[in-house]
Design an enzyme around this catalytic site. Structure first.
Site, PDB file in Angstrom:
ATOM      1  N   SER A 203      83.907 -15.378  79.895  1.00 11.39           N
ATOM      2  CA  SER A 203      82.624 -14.955  80.435  1.00 11.39           C
ATOM      3  C   SER A 203      82.694 -14.809  81.953  1.00 11.39           C
ATOM      4  CB  SER A 203      81.538 -15.945  79.998  1.00 11.39           C
ATOM      5  OG  SER A 203      80.247 -15.435  80.246  1.00 11.39           O
ATOM      6  N   ASP A 344      77.375  -8.681  71.216  1.00  8.68           N
ATOM      7  CA  ASP A 344      77.142  -9.688  72.247  1.00  8.68           C
ATOM      8  C   ASP A 344      75.792  -9.408  72.905  1.00  8.68           C
ATOM      9  OD1 ASP A 344      77.091 -11.232  74.584  1.00  8.68           O
ATOM     10  OD2 ASP A 344      79.224 -10.958  74.994  1.00  8.68           O
ATOM     11  N   HIS A 370      78.316 -13.820  71.998  1.00  7.52           N
ATOM     12  CA  HIS A 370      78.873 -14.132  73.312  1.00  7.52           C
ATOM     13  C   HIS A 370      79.672 -15.420  73.230  1.00  7.52           C
ATOM     14  CE1 HIS A 370      79.250 -13.671  77.621  1.00  7.52           C
ATOM     15  NE2 HIS A 370      78.953 -14.957  77.773  1.00  7.52           N
TER      16      HIS A 370
END
Length: 451
Positions: A203, A344, A370
């Site tokens: 991320s 996501d 995610h």
């Protein structure tokens, strides 16, 4: 959770869908070991023959059949009994007065050769080495070969203020600030000059890592990298979040809440000089009520997320434009794999062309949320991404013969004990006393995991 599930759940037993994998028209040719010596093969051929899990269908558990449920399980799931890790922490004091924490594994490295590959991890927005998505890979990567692991070293670069790292200056971190990464990798390279350093980002951490690679070009200390759930175009993906009810009120406010808690935890250090612009921004941010990520960034991160001359920015949008990584992919100079999920809810825009870079492989699964990709494992819930990432790490750590060249500027130690790089003398680090073994499984009080 029950009410939310009834709204979001998809029909059980969905049909199989295989990922989209993009290679450049002319994939790079890389030298690899063979029984008789070596040969050159295209990156595409290497992926197709040695990372075959990347081509398998991701089949989510029936009760996590869409991206919302996959993402929520990252936050709400219980992972304390699986993929357990213990680390040995080193604190680095940086020349600007800040501190970062490097968590090394395994704790006992006496049996490892000096040239053993090292997985260098960058965690997500407010996470750390304790995150389940980090442990899922490292518990296997650091396990001995005799136990089915890769037998690698690993180091998790914990951002300022995260995972128990103290704030010791009036600066936090951000999606685009790469100097702390640069210094952490310089330290690891100084400890293990003959070991290939393999980047692994999650991320926000993958955004920082990708920007670092693009900025460094051929000087990068990383030999290869893998990015999971990278947010790429921060501005466009932020606008996507704010344009849906769940995006704004669940995900964006959830990330804003974590950042607000992080700020509260370190408030006294950040307001030590009350006249400093960061102190004023911190006071303003503490007055926010249930802020979105954008509102927090507009109030605080655009000012406190990095050094001059880039910071402060005019507003969050200007910070997002500067800090994005989607335009950096074309500048990457080492083998690079990125995996995102099409459902996501946090990252809606992915640069699937890979910038036309022959060293880049872009993969998009149809589901996974995610940082989720949860599927049925051997007696517990596992992540689909773990196996292909381990195959990638084996390929780039053991199989590829990396080009012999100087990686990173020459280092020297100044009169004050700071290790610095030629040409970047304003940056530096020194090892602090303290640290030692830490439990890497507990998380941080008051913080949502999985972000």
């Amino acid at each position: 959770m029950g009410a939310l599930y009834s709204v979001l759940a998809a029909p059980s037993d969905p049909p199989k869908s295989y990922p989209i994998i993009h290679f450049a028209e002319e994939p790079a040719e890389l030298e690899v070991k063979t029984e008789d010596g070596s040969e050159k093969l295209s990156l595409r051929t290497l992926i197709e023959t040695r990372c075959q899990s990347l081509f398998t269908s991701f089949q989510p558990l029936w009760w996590m059949a869409n991206g919302h449920l996959q993402t929520l399980y990252c936050v709400l799931g219980s992972f304390g009994d699986v993929d357990r890790m213990t680390y040995n922490r080193t604190y680095l004091r940086l020349a600007d007065g800040g501190t970062i924490g490097l968590d090394f594994a395994p704790v006992d490295q006496s049996s490892l050769d000096p040239d053993t590959p090292i997985v260098c991890v960058q965690h997500g927005l407010t996470g750390g080495s304790y995150e389940p998505y980090v442990r899922a890979v490292l518990s296997r990567a650091c396990a001995p070969v005799t136990e089915g692991g890769l037998g690698y070293r690993a180091v998790v670069i914990n951002f300022r203020g995260c995972a128990g790292v103290p704030i010791t200056s009036q600066m936090l971190y951000s999606a685009g600030q790469t100097d702390d990464t640069r210094l952490a990798l310089a330290h690891v390279a100084s400890l293990y000059p003959n070991a290939p350093l393999l980047g692994l980002g999650f991320s926000l951490g993958s955004n920082v890592m990708t920007r670092y690679l693009g900025e460094e070009g051929l000087q990068t200390r990383l030999y290869a990298a893998c990015a999971l759930a990278c947010p790429w175009d921060l501005r466009q993906n932020n606008h996507g979040l704010l344009n849906s009810f769940l995006g704004k009120h669940v995900y964006s406010k959830g990330m804003g809440a974590n950042l607000s808690r992080l700020l509260q935890k370190h408030l006294m250090a950040l307001i030590e000089d009350p006249d400093h612009e960061v102190a004023k921004a911190a006071h303003a941010a503490m007055q926010l009520k249930n802020p979105t990520l954008e509102k927090f960034d507009d109030t605080f991160t655009r000012i406190a997320g990095g050094p001059k001359p880039h910071f402060p920015f005019r507003d969050a949008d200007e910070y997002y434009r500067w800090g994005s990584s989607h335009d950096m992919v074309k500048k990457v100079t080492v083998p690079f794999l990125a995996i995102n999920a099409a459902d996501d809810p946090v990252v809606r825009h992915v640069p699937m062309d890979g910038g036309g870079n022959g060293l880049v492989v872009m993969e998009l699964t149809d589901r996974g949320g995610h940082l989720g990709w949860f599927q049925a494992g051997p007696g517990y819930i596992d992540r689909w991404t773990t196996k292909p990432v381990l195959e990638w790490l084996k390929l780039v750590g053991n199989d590829i013969i990396h080009e012999k060249r100087q990686r990173g500027p020459e280092m020297f130690v100044d009169d004050d004990g700071f290790t610095r790089e030629r040409g970047r003398e304003h940056l530096g680090f020194k090892v602090l006393p303290g640290g030692g073994p830490i439990d890497g499984n507990g998380g941080e009080d008051g913080m949502f995991q999985g972000l």
